[in-house]
Design a protein around this motif. Structure first.
Motif, PDB file in Angstrom:
ATOM      1  N   ALA A 116      24.731   0.668   1.742  1.00  0.00           N
ATOM      2  CA  ALA A 116      25.051   1.801   2.620  1.00  0.00           C
ATOM      3  C   ALA A 116      23.797   2.298   3.339  1.00  0.00           C
ATOM      4  N   PHE A 117      22.664   2.272   2.657  1.00  0.00           N
ATOM      5  CA  PHE A 117      21.390   2.670   3.254  1.00  0.00           C
ATOM      6  C   PHE A 117      21.035   1.739   4.421  1.00  0.00           C
ATOM      7  N   ASP A 118      21.125   0.437   4.184  1.00  0.00           N
ATOM      8  CA  ASP A 118      20.817  -0.535   5.248  1.00  0.00           C
ATOM      9  C   ASP A 118      21.734  -0.354   6.452  1.00  0.00           C
ATOM     10  N   LYS A 119      23.038  -0.155   6.207  1.00  0.00           N
ATOM     11  CA  LYS A 119      23.991   0.069   7.302  1.00  0.00           C
ATOM     12  C   LYS A 119      23.655   1.341   8.067  1.00  0.00           C
ATOM     13  N   SER A 120      23.330   2.396   7.340  1.00  0.00           N
ATOM     14  CA  SER A 120      23.001   3.671   7.979  1.00  0.00           C
ATOM     15  C   SER A 120      21.730   3.556   8.806  1.00  0.00           C
ATOM     16  N   CYS A 121      20.733   2.855   8.271  1.00  0.00           N
ATOM     17  CA  CYS A 121      19.491   2.651   9.027  1.00  0.00           C
ATOM     18  C   CYS A 121      19.767   1.883  10.312  1.00  0.00           C
ATOM     19  N   ASP A 122      20.619   0.856  10.240  1.00  0.00           N
ATOM     20  CA  ASP A 122      20.989   0.089  11.438  1.00  0.00           C
ATOM     21  C   ASP A 122      21.698   0.973  12.459  1.00  0.00           C
ATOM     22  N   SER A 123      22.692   1.735  12.007  1.00  0.00           N
ATOM     23  CA  SER A 123      23.475   2.551  12.942  1.00  0.00           C
ATOM     24  C   SER A 123      22.658   3.701  13.537  1.00  0.00           C
ATOM     25  N   LEU A 124      21.651   4.184  12.816  1.00  0.00           N
ATOM     26  CA  LEU A 124      20.806   5.266  13.321  1.00  0.00           C
ATOM     27  C   LEU A 124      19.545   4.745  14.018  1.00  0.00           C
ATOM     28  N   ASN A 125      19.419   3.412  14.104  1.00  0.00           N
ATOM     29  CA  ASN A 125      18.236   2.769  14.708  1.00  0.00           C
ATOM     30  C   ASN A 125      16.936   3.197  14.043  1.00  0.00           C
ATOM     31  N   ILE A 126      16.943   3.215  12.707  1.00  0.00           N
ATOM     32  CA  ILE A 126      15.750   3.562  11.945  1.00  0.00           C
ATOM     33  C   ILE A 126      15.031   2.270  11.596  1.00  0.00           C
ATOM     34  N   ASN A 127      13.815   2.141  12.069  1.00  0.00           N
ATOM     35  CA  ASN A 127      13.015   0.943  11.808  1.00  0.00           C
ATOM     36  C   ASN A 127      11.793   1.330  10.970  1.00  0.00           C
ATOM     37  N   LEU A 128      12.040   1.661   9.708  1.00  0.00           N
ATOM     38  CA  LEU A 128      10.987   2.046   8.777  1.00  0.00           C
ATOM     39  C   LEU A 128      11.062   1.156   7.548  1.00  0.00           C
ATOM     40  N   THR A 129       9.960   1.078   6.821  1.00  0.00           N
ATOM     41  CA  THR A 129       9.906   0.274   5.600  1.00  0.00           C
ATOM     42  C   THR A 129       9.473   1.163   4.446  1.00  0.00           C
ATOM     43  N   LEU A 130      10.262   1.191   3.389  1.00  0.00           N
ATOM     44  CA  LEU A 130       9.902   1.990   2.225  1.00  0.00           C
ATOM     45  C   LEU A 130       8.606   1.474   1.612  1.00  0.00           C
ATOM     46  N   LYS A 131       7.691   2.397   1.318  1.00  0.00           N
ATOM     47  CA  LYS A 131       6.409   2.053   0.709  1.00  0.00           C
ATOM     48  C   LYS A 131       6.263   2.817  -0.596  1.00  0.00           C
ATOM     49  N   ARG A 132       5.806   2.132  -1.636  1.00  0.00           N
ATOM     50  CA  ARG A 132       5.650   2.772  -2.937  1.00  0.00           C
ATOM     51  C   ARG A 132       4.581   3.853  -2.851  1.00  0.00           C
ATOM     52  N   ILE A 133       4.952   5.044  -3.290  1.00  0.00           N
ATOM     53  CA  ILE A 133       4.003   6.148  -3.301  1.00  0.00           C
ATOM     54  C   ILE A 133       3.677   6.617  -4.701  1.00  0.00           C
ATOM     55  N   PHE A 134       4.552   6.344  -5.655  1.00  0.00           N
ATOM     56  CA  PHE A 134       4.325   6.702  -7.049  1.00  0.00           C
ATOM     57  C   PHE A 134       4.790   5.555  -7.928  1.00  0.00           C
ATOM     58  N   VAL A 135       4.182   5.436  -9.073  1.00  0.00           N
ATOM     59  CA  VAL A 135       4.639   4.483 -10.078  1.00  0.00           C
ATOM     60  C   VAL A 135       5.829   5.119 -10.779  1.00  0.00           C
ATOM     61  N   SER A 136       6.827   4.322 -11.103  1.00  0.00           N
ATOM     62  CA  SER A 136       8.012   4.833 -11.776  1.00  0.00           C
ATOM     63  C   SER A 136       7.619   5.521 -13.071  1.00  0.00           C
ATOM     64  N   ARG A 137       8.329   6.588 -13.378  1.00  0.00           N
ATOM     65  CA  ARG A 137       8.070   7.320 -14.625  1.00  0.00           C
ATOM     66  C   ARG A 137       8.599   6.508 -15.794  1.00  0.00           C
TER      67      ARG A 137
END
Length: 143
Positions: A116-137
């Motif tokens: 659903a995230f990928d579809k929403s990004c496509d439909s909203l024309n969002i061209n971003l890449t998630l980058k790790r900012i924290f290590v998982s708890r």
């Protein structure tokens, strides 16, 4: 005098501890204690996405985020709205969540599955890449 000094030191420790990990994202958005916040027109920080954000990216229009939640740690007893209750119930069974925030309107899309995230990004024309900012708890097992 000693009491005043001790109170001052204690206040400093508490204030630093509450601040936690903090990032100013610009445009009245911030990330603190792994929660995405927005400062409203009255100067009050509102939590948009609660806890455990480990990946993020943004541009002038959108913020995208990925959240790794330990379902055992999702609280179920204090809700301010039906929407908050719905989100918490969803997160208690879905540990991997994706979010999109429209920065201009403060509209929140999520929690979303990867698809659903990928579809929403496509439909909203969002061209971003998630980058790790924290290590998982690492959560201890619940007894």
């Amino acid at each position: 005098m000693l009491k005043k000094i001790m109170c001052f030191i204690l206040l400093g420790i508490v204030a630093a501890g509450c601040h936690g990990d903090y990032m100013d994202l610009g445009d009245k958005y911030s990330l603190g204690n792994r929660c995405l916040c927005h400062t409203n027109d009255r100067g009050i920080d509102e939590i948009l996405i609660i806890g455990d954000i480990v990946k993020l990216d943004l541009n002038d229009s959108y913020i995208i985020a990925y959240q790794e939640v330990n379902p055992d740690y999702v609280e179920h007893d204090h809700f301010y709205s039906k929407e908050e209750e719905r989100i918490h119930k969803y997160m208690s069974t879905h540990p991997h969540n994706y979010w999109i925030v429209d920065k201009k309107t403060v509209k929140i899309y999520g929690p979303l599955t990867k698809e659903a995230f990928d579809k929403s990004c496509d439909s909203l024309n969002i061209n971003l890449t998630l980058k790790r900012i924290f290590v998982s708890r690492q959560y201890p097992p619940l007894s």
